[in-house]
Design a protein around this motif. Structure first.
Motif, short mmCIF file in Angstrom:
data_model
loop_
_atom_site.label_atom_id
_atom_site.label_comp_id
_atom_site.label_asym_id
_atom_site.label_seq_id
_atom_site.Cartn_x
_atom_site.Cartn_y
_atom_site.Cartn_z
N PHE A 57 0.83 -1.21 0.00
CA PHE A 57 0.00 0.00 0.00
C PHE A 57 0.87 1.26 0.00
CE2 PHE A 57 -2.51 3.42 1.79
CZ PHE A 57 -3.73 3.25 1.17
N CYS A 61 -0.12 2.94 -3.30
CA CYS A 61 -1.37 3.63 -3.08
C CYS A 61 -1.20 4.87 -2.20
CB CYS A 61 -2.40 2.71 -2.43
SG CYS A 61 -2.25 0.97 -2.91
N CYS A 64 -1.56 8.71 -3.25
CA CYS A 64 -2.90 9.27 -3.44
C CYS A 64 -3.78 9.15 -2.21
CB CYS A 64 -3.60 8.59 -4.60
SG CYS A 64 -2.90 9.02 -6.19
N HIS A 65 -3.68 8.03 -1.52
CA HIS A 65 -4.60 7.81 -0.40
C HIS A 65 -3.99 8.12 0.95
CE1 HIS A 65 -7.89 6.13 -2.76
NE2 HIS A 65 -6.99 5.46 -3.46
N ILE A 73 -5.02 12.97 -2.47
CA ILE A 73 -5.68 13.21 -3.76
C ILE A 73 -6.89 12.28 -3.85
CG2 ILE A 73 -5.40 13.14 -6.28
CD1 ILE A 73 -2.28 13.17 -5.63
N LEU A 77 -9.45 6.01 3.07
CA LEU A 77 -9.91 4.62 2.97
C LEU A 77 -10.24 4.04 4.34
CD1 LEU A 77 -7.51 3.26 0.19
CD2 LEU A 77 -9.82 4.18 -0.04
N VAL A 80 -13.12 1.47 4.78
CA VAL A 80 -13.61 1.21 3.43
C VAL A 80 -14.12 -0.23 3.29
CG1 VAL A 80 -11.42 0.49 2.33
CG2 VAL A 80 -13.16 1.67 1.00
N ARG A 83 -17.68 -0.46 4.08
CA ARG A 83 -18.58 0.17 3.13
C ARG A 83 -18.69 -0.62 1.84
NH1 ARG A 83 -16.19 4.45 1.31
NH2 ARG A 83 -14.49 4.77 2.77
N GLN A 92 -12.24 -2.31 -7.73
CA GLN A 92 -11.72 -0.94 -7.65
C GLN A 92 -10.23 -0.91 -7.99
OE1 GLN A 92 -13.29 2.09 -6.80
NE2 GLN A 92 -11.33 3.03 -7.27
N VAL A 93 -9.51 -1.91 -7.51
CA VAL A 93 -8.06 -1.94 -7.71
C VAL A 93 -7.69 -2.41 -9.12
CG1 VAL A 93 -5.90 -3.01 -6.93
CG2 VAL A 93 -7.56 -2.21 -5.25
N THR A 98 -12.07 4.15 -12.47
CA THR A 98 -12.28 5.45 -11.86
C THR A 98 -11.00 6.28 -11.90
OG1 THR A 98 -11.76 4.54 -9.67
CG2 THR A 98 -14.10 4.64 -10.27
N MET A 101 -7.38 7.14 -10.57
CA MET A 101 -6.81 5.93 -9.97
C MET A 101 -6.45 4.96 -11.09
SD MET A 101 -8.02 3.54 -6.90
CE MET A 101 -7.68 1.79 -6.89
N PHE A 104 -4.43 -1.46 -11.48
CA PHE A 104 -3.33 -2.26 -10.92
C PHE A 104 -3.53 -3.71 -11.30
CE2 PHE A 104 -3.54 1.48 -8.26
CZ PHE A 104 -2.21 1.80 -8.07
C1 HEC Z 1 -3.27 8.29 -8.81
C2 HEC Z 1 -3.92 8.28 -7.53
C3 HEC Z 1 -4.39 6.96 -6.95
C4 HEC Z 1 -3.65 5.84 -6.70
C5 HEC Z 1 -2.16 5.60 -6.97
C6 HEC Z 1 -4.54 4.90 -6.05
N1 HEC Z 1 -5.79 5.44 -5.95
FE1 HEC Z 1 -7.42 4.55 -5.14
N2 HEC Z 1 -8.56 6.14 -5.65
C7 HEC Z 1 -8.08 7.29 -6.24
C8 HEC Z 1 -9.21 8.17 -6.48
C9 HEC Z 1 -9.16 9.55 -7.13
C10 HEC Z 1 -10.37 7.50 -6.03
C11 HEC Z 1 -11.83 7.94 -6.12
C12 HEC Z 1 -12.36 7.42 -7.42
C13 HEC Z 1 -13.82 7.67 -7.66
O1 HEC Z 1 -14.64 7.06 -6.97
O2 HEC Z 1 -14.14 8.45 -8.54
C14 HEC Z 1 -9.91 6.22 -5.49
C15 HEC Z 1 -10.75 5.28 -4.92
C16 HEC Z 1 -10.31 4.15 -4.28
C17 HEC Z 1 -11.15 3.25 -3.52
C18 HEC Z 1 -12.65 3.40 -3.30
C19 HEC Z 1 -12.85 4.29 -2.10
C20 HEC Z 1 -14.29 4.42 -1.70
O3 HEC Z 1 -14.53 5.12 -0.71
O4 HEC Z 1 -15.17 3.85 -2.34
C21 HEC Z 1 -10.35 2.26 -3.04
C22 HEC Z 1 -10.77 1.08 -2.18
C23 HEC Z 1 -9.01 2.53 -3.50
N3 HEC Z 1 -9.03 3.68 -4.24
C24 HEC Z 1 -7.93 1.74 -3.22
C25 HEC Z 1 -6.67 1.94 -3.75
C26 HEC Z 1 -5.58 1.02 -3.58
C27 HEC Z 1 -5.62 -0.26 -2.77
C28 HEC Z 1 -4.53 1.54 -4.28
C29 HEC Z 1 -3.16 0.93 -4.48
C30 HEC Z 1 -3.10 -0.40 -5.03
C31 HEC Z 1 -4.97 2.80 -4.87
N4 HEC Z 1 -6.28 3.01 -4.54
C32 HEC Z 1 -4.17 3.64 -5.62
C33 HEC Z 1 -6.78 7.59 -6.55
C34 HEC Z 1 -5.73 6.71 -6.48
#
Ligand code: HEC
Length: 121
Positions: A57, A61, A64-65, A73, A77, A80, A83, A92-93, A98, A101, A104
Motif C-alpha cells: 500500500f 497507493c 494518493c490515499h 488526492i 480509505l 472502506v 462500506r 476498484q483496484v 475510476t 486511480m 493495478f
Molecule cells: C493516482 C492516484 C491513486 C492511486 C495511486 C490509487 N488510488 Fe485509489 N482512488 C483514487 C481516487 C481519485 C479515487 C476515487 C475514485 C472515484 O470514486 O471516482 C480512489 C478510490 C479508491 C477506492 C474506493 C474508495 C471508496 O470510498 O469507495 C479504493 C478502495 C481505492 N481507491 C484503493 C486503492 C488502492 C488499494 C490503491 C493501491 C493499489 C490505490 N487506490 C491507488 C486515486 C488513487
C-alpha cells in the motif's frame, strides 16, 4: 408384466428428466448471479498478510490515499472494507474504471495482502 411396468418406467424417466432440467436451470441461474471469476477465486483462497499489504500500500497507493490511508488526492480509505464488499474492492483496484486511480494488476497473493491491510483501516 411388461405392460404393467412400462408406464412406471416412463414416469420414472419423466421425473428423472425434470430433475435434470431443474438442476441445469438452477446451475445456469446461479452462474448468472455469481459468474465464476478465477482471479477473485485465487485471491479468496490466498491467506492475506496485513503487514505485507501495508508495504504494498505504501509503495503503490500511499501517494494518493495517504501513507496510512487517511486520504490525499484520493479519498480516505478508513473503514472502506465496511462500506464496500471484497469483490468491489478487488474491482476498484484491478479495473481502472475510476481515473485518476490507475489500473493495478497485483498477483492474487498481493491482492489478498492488500485486502487484509484495508480491513485494518
Ligand atoms: C493516482 C492516484 C491513486 C492511486 C495511486 C490509487 N488510488 Fe485509489 N482512488 C483514487 C481516487 C481519485 C479515487 C476515487 C475514485 C472515484 O470514486 O471516482 C480512489 C478510490 C479508491 C477506492 C474506493 C474508495 C471508496 O470510498 O469507495 C479504493 C478502495 C481505492 N481507491 C484503493 C486503492 C488502492 C488499494 C490503491 C493501491 C493499489 C490505490 N487506490 C491507488 C486515486 C488513487
Amino acid at each position: 408384466m411388461q405392460k404393467a411396468t412400462l408406464p412406471l418406467q416412463r414416469r420414472f424417466l419423466v421425473l428423472l428428466l425434470s430433475l435434470v432440467a431443474l438442476g441445469w436451470g438452477g446451475y445456469l441461474l446461479l452462474g448468472q448471479l455469481s459468474p465464476p471469476d478465477p482471479y477473485a477465486q485465487a485471491v479468496f483462497s490466498a491467506a492475506g498478510s496485513a503487514e505485507r499489504g501495508q508495504s504494498i500500500f505504501e509503495t503503490n497507493c500511499g501517494v494518493c490515499h495517504g501513507l496510512r490511508g487517511q486520504g490525499n488526492i484520493g479519498p480516505s480509505l478508513y473503514h472502506v472494507s465496511k462500506r464496500k464488499s471484497t469483490q468491489a474492492l478487488i474491482q476498484q483496484v484491478v479495473s481502472g474504471r475510476t481515473p485518476p486511480m490507475p489500473q493495478f494488476q497485483p498477483q492474487p497473493q498481493e491482492m489478498a495482502d492488500l485486502l487484509s491491510y484495508l480491513e485494518t483501516l
